[in-house]
Structure formats: structure tokens, C-alpha cells
Design a protein around this motif. Sequence first.
Motif, PDB file in Angstrom:
ATOM      1  N   TYR A  49       0.828  -1.215   0.000  1.00  0.00           N
ATOM      2  CA  TYR A  49       0.000   0.000   0.000  1.00  0.00           C
ATOM      3  C   TYR A  49       0.854   1.253   0.000  1.00  0.00           C
ATOM      4  CZ  TYR A  49       0.546   0.299   5.174  1.00  0.00           C
ATOM      5  OH  TYR A  49       1.024   0.383   6.466  1.00  0.00           O
ATOM      6  N   THR A  68      -5.157   6.590   1.026  1.00  0.00           N
ATOM      7  CA  THR A  68      -4.439   5.311   1.143  1.00  0.00           C
ATOM      8  C   THR A  68      -4.876   4.456  -0.035  1.00  0.00           C
ATOM      9  OG1 THR A  68      -4.463   5.419   3.555  1.00  0.00           O
ATOM     10  CG2 THR A  68      -4.043   3.253   2.571  1.00  0.00           C
ATOM     11  N   ILE A  70      -4.505   0.549  -1.292  1.00  0.00           N
ATOM     12  CA  ILE A  70      -4.040  -0.814  -1.034  1.00  0.00           C
ATOM     13  C   ILE A  70      -4.149  -1.585  -2.337  1.00  0.00           C
ATOM     14  CG2 ILE A  70      -4.274  -2.861   0.412  1.00  0.00           C
ATOM     15  CD1 ILE A  70      -5.920  -1.202   2.382  1.00  0.00           C
ATOM     16  N   THR A  82      -3.306  -2.800   5.439  1.00  0.00           N
ATOM     17  CA  THR A  82      -2.388  -1.835   6.040  1.00  0.00           C
ATOM     18  C   THR A  82      -1.778  -2.430   7.315  1.00  0.00           C
ATOM     19  OG1 THR A  82      -4.196  -0.827   7.285  1.00  0.00           O
ATOM     20  CG2 THR A  82      -3.622   0.182   5.149  1.00  0.00           C
TER      21      THR A  82
END
Length: 189
Positions: A49, A68, A70, A82
Motif C-alpha cells: 500500500y 491510502t 491498497i 495496512t
Amino acid sequence: MTLEPHAVLLDPVSGTTQPQARASARTLEGMRGLFASEHTADRDNVVVYTTSTAPFVEGPGELSFGETRIEAGDLNGELFMTHGHIHIRPDGEVYIGQSGMGGVVLQKDDEVKWIPMTQNTVCYIPPLWKHRSVNTGSEPFVFLSVYPSQSGQDYEPVRRNGMGARVYRAGAGYSVIADNGAIIADAAS
Ligand code: S6P
Ligand code: ZN
């Protein structure tokens, strides 16, 4: 010091903010010990990630936010995720789904919860809950997080004790399995 009112542009697919004050990438090697199984050396540099944080200041009442992303993938069936952490100060947070499919594992004492997320899902993370997000789909899972900039992230409790559950690929879908073997959630896709 505080920031002037300003706008930030999000890219919901690449998971970047414009402007960007901070960027990070976590590889399988950087996550060693967090998945239930070990990866082989040829996968050391696989990116699990990335994060992109908008400009922020750490002051009373100030907020931080960032994207974020991923990647889609797994390590021996355990879906990419994460690190996971708890806020040092008892502050809540919101995650807002941008693209792809995923979810959040949350844990407080003996309680473990799974919140599935997709575009426009808002996941509310109350104070004092550890939280870790997971990509359950076949595309990158991207979300925005917004939290008080003085919250702080403590990674040690997750590194030491995990999250109380892990998320595995199951056919075309996934299963969220508690450490005691109980099935917390099961989804076809
Ligand atoms: C911060 C917030 C997110 C995470 C990010 C990466 O409080 O929860 O911005 O930092 O999703 O996860 P982690 O567990 O590596 O910080
Ligand atoms: Zn957080």
C-alpha cells in the motif's frame, strides 16, 4: 501556526493528493511479521500500500487527511492490508471510500468488527479502536482518511497482538476469520 483555508484535489484511483506533503510506500518486506505467513525473498519489493498526505500542521483543533491505496493481492490467501494502529490520543477518524472494494477490521478489548467499504462508504472509527484496512477486490482499494492531526499512531499493539481477526480470499470472495476460528464475515465477492 495554522493553515489558510485551501482546497486539495484527490485522485480516487491513484490514491494521491494534490498538493502532497508526504508520501509513503509499504512493501511486503516492510510488513514482515504482520501477515500470518512469511513471503519469499523474490516478493520483498512488492508494494502492498501507499499513502499520500495533504499539507497539515499539528496543532490544537487541526485536521490531517490523505489517501491510502491498497493494492489487490494476497500472501498465501491473506488479503493485502495496512499495518494497522491505535491513535495515541483517544481521537476518532473517518474513512471515505474512493474506489475499489475493501473494508476495515476494528478491535477494542475482546470486540472485533468488520466494516465493508466501497466508493462513498463512510466508516466511522471511534476513539480507542485499533483499525486496519484491507483490499477485498481485484482492483486497488482507495480511501480518504480524516483525523485530528495530533492523534498520533501507535503501531506496537498491532505488531504485538494483531487485530483479533484476519481476512482471507475465499473463492471469488473473502472471509473474515477471528483468531479463535470464528467466522466474522463471509462475502461471495
Ligand atoms: C491515520 C489513518 C490512515 C492510515 C493509513 C495507513 O490515522 O488511519 O491515514 O495511516 O491508512 O495505515 P497505517 O496503519 O499504516 O497507518
Ligand atoms: Zn488511524
